[in-house]
Scaffold this motif. Structure first.
Motif, PDB file in Angstrom:
ATOM      1  N   VAL A 160       0.835  -1.207   0.000  1.00 15.26           N
ATOM      2  CA  VAL A 160       0.000   0.000   0.000  1.00 15.26           C
ATOM      3  C   VAL A 160       0.868   1.254   0.000  1.00 15.26           C
ATOM      4  N   LYS A 161       1.904   1.255   0.823  1.00 17.85           N
ATOM      5  CA  LYS A 161       2.798   2.419   0.872  1.00 17.85           C
ATOM      6  C   LYS A 161       3.470   2.655  -0.474  1.00 17.85           C
ATOM      7  N   LYS A 162       3.835   1.584  -1.164  1.00 18.03           N
ATOM      8  CA  LYS A 162       4.494   1.723  -2.461  1.00 18.03           C
ATOM      9  C   LYS A 162       3.542   2.316  -3.494  1.00 18.03           C
ATOM     10  N   VAL A 163       2.277   1.904  -3.468  1.00 18.94           N
ATOM     11  CA  VAL A 163       1.292   2.480  -4.388  1.00 18.94           C
ATOM     12  C   VAL A 163       1.126   3.975  -4.110  1.00 18.94           C
ATOM     13  N   ILE A 164       1.037   4.337  -2.840  1.00 14.19           N
ATOM     14  CA  ILE A 164       0.922   5.758  -2.471  1.00 14.19           C
ATOM     15  C   ILE A 164       2.133   6.535  -2.989  1.00 14.19           C
ATOM     16  N   GLU A 165       3.307   5.974  -2.786  1.00 12.87           N
ATOM     17  CA  GLU A 165       4.544   6.630  -3.217  1.00 12.87           C
ATOM     18  C   GLU A 165       4.545   6.872  -4.724  1.00 12.87           C
ATOM     19  N   ILE A 166       4.146   5.863  -5.494  1.00 15.43           N
ATOM     20  CA  ILE A 166       4.114   6.008  -6.950  1.00 15.43           C
ATOM     21  C   ILE A 166       3.103   7.068  -7.362  1.00 15.43           C
ATOM     22  N   ALA A 167       1.929   7.044  -6.764  1.00 14.59           N
ATOM     23  CA  ALA A 167       0.903   8.029  -7.115  1.00 14.59           C
ATOM     24  C   ALA A 167       1.390   9.445  -6.840  1.00 14.59           C
ATOM     25  N   GLN A 168       2.037   9.636  -5.707  1.00 16.45           N
ATOM     26  CA  GLN A 168       2.460  10.988  -5.350  1.00 16.45           C
ATOM     27  C   GLN A 168       3.682  11.435  -6.142  1.00 16.45           C
ATOM     28  N   GLU A 169       4.569  10.503  -6.464  1.00 18.32           N
ATOM     29  CA  GLU A 169       5.731  10.861  -7.287  1.00 18.32           C
ATOM     30  C   GLU A 169       5.318  11.259  -8.701  1.00 18.32           C
ATOM     31  N   THR A 170       4.251  10.642  -9.202  1.00 17.73           N
ATOM     32  CA  THR A 170       3.806  10.915 -10.577  1.00 17.73           C
ATOM     33  C   THR A 170       2.658  11.922 -10.628  1.00 17.73           C
ATOM     34  N   ASN A 171       2.303  12.472  -9.464  1.00 13.51           N
ATOM     35  CA  ASN A 171       1.215  13.454  -9.369  1.00 13.51           C
ATOM     36  C   ASN A 171      -0.098  12.887  -9.918  1.00 13.51           C
ATOM     37  N   THR A 172      -0.336  11.617  -9.587  1.00 12.31           N
ATOM     38  CA  THR A 172      -1.567  10.939  -9.979  1.00 12.31           C
ATOM     39  C   THR A 172      -2.514  10.908  -8.782  1.00 12.31           C
ATOM     40  N   ILE A 173      -3.783  11.191  -9.008  1.00 11.34           N
ATOM     41  CA  ILE A 173      -4.759  11.151  -7.921  1.00 11.34           C
ATOM     42  C   ILE A 173      -5.100   9.695  -7.623  1.00 11.34           C
ATOM     43  N   LEU A 174      -4.906   9.288  -6.379  1.00  6.63           N
ATOM     44  CA  LEU A 174      -5.140   7.908  -5.968  1.00  6.63           C
ATOM     45  C   LEU A 174      -6.526   7.771  -5.348  1.00  6.63           C
ATOM     46  N   ILE A 175      -7.344   6.903  -5.948  1.00 12.31           N
ATOM     47  CA  ILE A 175      -8.629   6.516  -5.370  1.00 12.31           C
ATOM     48  C   ILE A 175      -8.461   5.118  -4.792  1.00 12.31           C
ATOM     49  N   SER A 176      -8.756   4.952  -3.515  1.00 15.64           N
ATOM     50  CA  SER A 176      -8.689   3.637  -2.885  1.00 15.64           C
ATOM     51  C   SER A 176     -10.101   3.181  -2.537  1.00 15.64           C
ATOM     52  N   ASP A 177     -10.524   2.085  -3.167  1.00 11.71           N
ATOM     53  CA  ASP A 177     -11.823   1.477  -2.879  1.00 11.71           C
ATOM     54  C   ASP A 177     -11.615   0.468  -1.757  1.00 11.71           C
ATOM     55  N   GLU A 178     -12.168   0.754  -0.576  1.00 16.75           N
ATOM     56  CA  GLU A 178     -11.908  -0.075   0.603  1.00 16.75           C
ATOM     57  C   GLU A 178     -13.178  -0.740   1.134  1.00 16.75           C
ATOM     58  N   ILE A 179     -14.130  -0.991   0.238  1.00 13.40           N
ATOM     59  CA  ILE A 179     -15.429  -1.521   0.638  1.00 13.40           C
ATOM     60  C   ILE A 179     -15.348  -2.946   1.180  1.00 13.40           C
ATOM     61  N   HIS A 180     -14.326  -3.718   0.766  1.00 12.49           N
ATOM     62  CA  HIS A 180     -14.188  -5.101   1.229  1.00 12.49           C
ATOM     63  C   HIS A 180     -13.277  -5.214   2.452  1.00 12.49           C
ATOM     64  N   GLY A 181     -12.943  -4.100   3.083  1.00 13.91           N
ATOM     65  CA  GLY A 181     -11.942  -4.109   4.146  1.00 13.91           C
ATOM     66  C   GLY A 181     -12.257  -4.995   5.333  1.00 13.91           C
ATOM     67  N   ASP A 182     -13.530  -5.220   5.617  1.00 15.28           N
ATOM     68  CA  ASP A 182     -13.878  -6.029   6.787  1.00 15.28           C
ATOM     69  C   ASP A 182     -13.752  -7.525   6.533  1.00 15.28           C
ATOM     70  N   PHE A 183     -13.696  -7.929   5.268  1.00 17.94           N
ATOM     71  CA  PHE A 183     -13.599  -9.351   4.939  1.00 17.94           C
ATOM     72  C   PHE A 183     -12.143  -9.742   4.688  1.00 17.94           C
ATOM     73  N   THR A 184     -11.388  -9.891   5.765  1.00 12.59           N
ATOM     74  CA  THR A 184     -10.024 -10.403   5.681  1.00 12.59           C
ATOM     75  C   THR A 184      -9.915 -11.601   6.615  1.00 12.59           C
ATOM     76  N   PHE A 185      -8.944 -12.492   6.337  1.00 12.59           N
ATOM     77  CA  PHE A 185      -8.954 -13.792   6.994  1.00 12.59           C
ATOM     78  C   PHE A 185      -7.565 -14.210   7.476  1.00 12.59           C
ATOM     79  N   ASP A 186      -7.586 -15.182   8.389  1.00 16.50           N
ATOM     80  CA  ASP A 186      -6.365 -15.845   8.862  1.00 16.50           C
ATOM     81  C   ASP A 186      -5.368 -14.851   9.451  1.00 16.50           C
ATOM     82  N   GLY A 187      -5.879 -13.922  10.236  1.00 12.19           N
ATOM     83  CA  GLY A 187      -5.020 -12.974  10.926  1.00 12.19           C
ATOM     84  C   GLY A 187      -4.631 -11.749  10.123  1.00 12.19           C
ATOM     85  N   ARG A 188      -5.004 -11.705   8.864  1.00 13.12           N
ATOM     86  CA  ARG A 188      -4.683 -10.525   8.052  1.00 13.12           C
ATOM     87  C   ARG A 188      -5.646  -9.385   8.381  1.00 13.12           C
ATOM     88  N   VAL A 189      -5.145  -8.168   8.285  1.00 13.37           N
ATOM     89  CA  VAL A 189      -5.966  -6.973   8.477  1.00 13.37           C
ATOM     90  C   VAL A 189      -5.632  -6.017   7.339  1.00 13.37           C
TER      91      VAL A 189
END
Length: 397
Positions: free
Chosen positions: A191-220
């Motif tokens: 995630v940090k790398k995607v943010i870095e690329i977007a900001q280095e290239t002056n690209t507007i980053l949209i993050s769709d986080e609608i599935h954030g609650d469905f993570t498994f096996d200790g992942r968050v």
């Protein structure tokens, strides 16, 4: 809110089968090309919504009038509480704006901030409605394929992504976080790398986080705004639509810490003449305020169904396979071992197996040969899907 619901923990029976009389997928998608199918593609759950949400909607009806509503003053605080509880991060409430559903706002926002020849970068295969919302607003997309290894594990091609975002006409980048349909729960480093690329290239980053609650096996999942050092050019779209199964109510919210983007969002909402409906606002409020026990139970049920489906599929003596996803209630199934074309695979699913999966190439060219399967269903439907696939494969292998 019913006092009983607030004081007694509700135990849900997610194996209950109930008729979805006016459901899009059960009314429209249960017949494909003239063939009756069991629809397991569309990403809403065949599971009951939280009792608190249902009571909140009934209480709106019991008011006996549907005039302009008042809104809960602590709505943003309730959203912030949810993030603090589950993701060890409390967003500033000033970042949050309630919106009329994700795709409507996203498409309008991209259209208003771009010229007709400017484009949005998608990391494909990815949620097909992104492309539809962008194209319906007369804008173009650019596909930047994820890397898929021999075990069908997907990663981001960061070199290609940076090169693509650096193109002057590519103004937006959408991150599906977690990823639909391949089921990745991106790591904090990714995630940090995607943010870095977007900001280095002056690209507007949209993050769709609608599935954030469905993570498994200790992942968050990692909220983008939690780890971004600079909030410039970042906007997050999210909703209780997936978790609480209220997609048909069109409730969502946006978060951004960029004042310029926030001002543009306000303009978009003004253009849409948007105010949350009483139903959308009350459903979201009740879900995020009282839906903690429901979240725990529904996520556990979904994981059990995914395991059963993936194990059953991989134990078949046929050229089909799937991995357990890290996130989402979906499973990304690989039919490429059949040697069939995408059209033949789709015909097999519809005509031979009587199953309504989403065809993989709908999510981009990189999805060819795959199918997206929704496992947020009761156990009987998982059993029936496996039975139908087994019987259909027997005809050919």
């Amino acid at each position: 809110m019913n006092q009983i619901s607030k004081e007694i923990k509700m135990i849900y029976d997610f194996n209950e089968q109930f008729p979805r009389i006016m459901s899009e997928k059960w009314v429209y998608d249960s017949v494909v090309n003239g063939h009756k199918v069991m629809p397991m593609g569309v990403a809403d759950m065949d599971l009951v919504s939280p009792i608190e949400v249902r009571e909140a909607l009934m209480n709106v009806c019991l008011r006996r009038e549907f005039g302009y509503p008042a809104y809960h003053a602590d709505f943003k605080s309730v959203i912030a509480d949810w993030f603090e509880k589950h993701y060890d991060w409390r967003p500033d409430e000033s970042l949050i704006t309630e919106t009329p559903g994700m795709l409507l706002t996203m498409g309008t926002f991209i259209r208003d901030l771009t010229e007709p020849d400017e484009k949005t970068v998608l990391m494909t295969p990815v949620y097909h409605s992104f492309a539809r919302a962008i194209r319906d607003n007369h804008r173009e997309i650019v596909e930047c394929d994820l890397i898929k290894d021999e075990d069908n594990h997907y990663t981001i091609d960061f070199d290609k992504l940076k090169e693509t975002c650096a193109q002057p006409k590519n103004k937006f980048l959408i991150l599906c976080n977690p990823h639909n349909p391949v089921g990745r729960c991106w790591t904090e480093e990714e995630v940090k790398k995607v943010i870095e690329i977007a900001q280095e290239t002056n690209t507007i980053l949209i993050s769709d986080e609608i599935h954030g609650d469905f993570t498994f096996d200790g992942r968050v999942y990692t909220p983008v705004l939690k780890v971004a050092k600079d909030l410039k050019n970042i906007i997050v779209f999210s909703s209780g639509g997936k978790l609480f199964n209220i997609g048909g109510i069109f409730s969502a919210f946006i978060m951004t810490g960029d004042p310029a983007l926030k001002a543009q969002i306000d303009i978009c909402i003004k253009e849409l003449h948007f105010q949350p409906t009483a139903f959308a606002h009350e459903a979201a409020y009740a879900g995020f305020k009282y839906g903690y026990d429901y979240r725990e139970q529904v996520v556990a049920h979904v994981r059990k169904m995914q395991r059963k489906f993936v194990d059953g599929l991989n134990n078949m003596p046929y050229p089909v396979r799937a991995n357990l996803p890290e996130a989402t209630y979906l499973v990304w199934v690989d039919f490429n071992g059949t040697g069939w074309s995408p059209d033949r695979i789709f015909d097999f699913q519809v005509k031979d197996a009587s199953l309504g999966f989403n065809r993989g190439d709908a999510f981009g060219k990189a999805g060819a040969g795959f199918a997206r399967v929704n496992c947020a269903v009761c156990e009987a439907k998982i059993d029936e899907a496996l039975r139908r696939l087994e019987n259909a494969f027997k005809q050919y292998f």
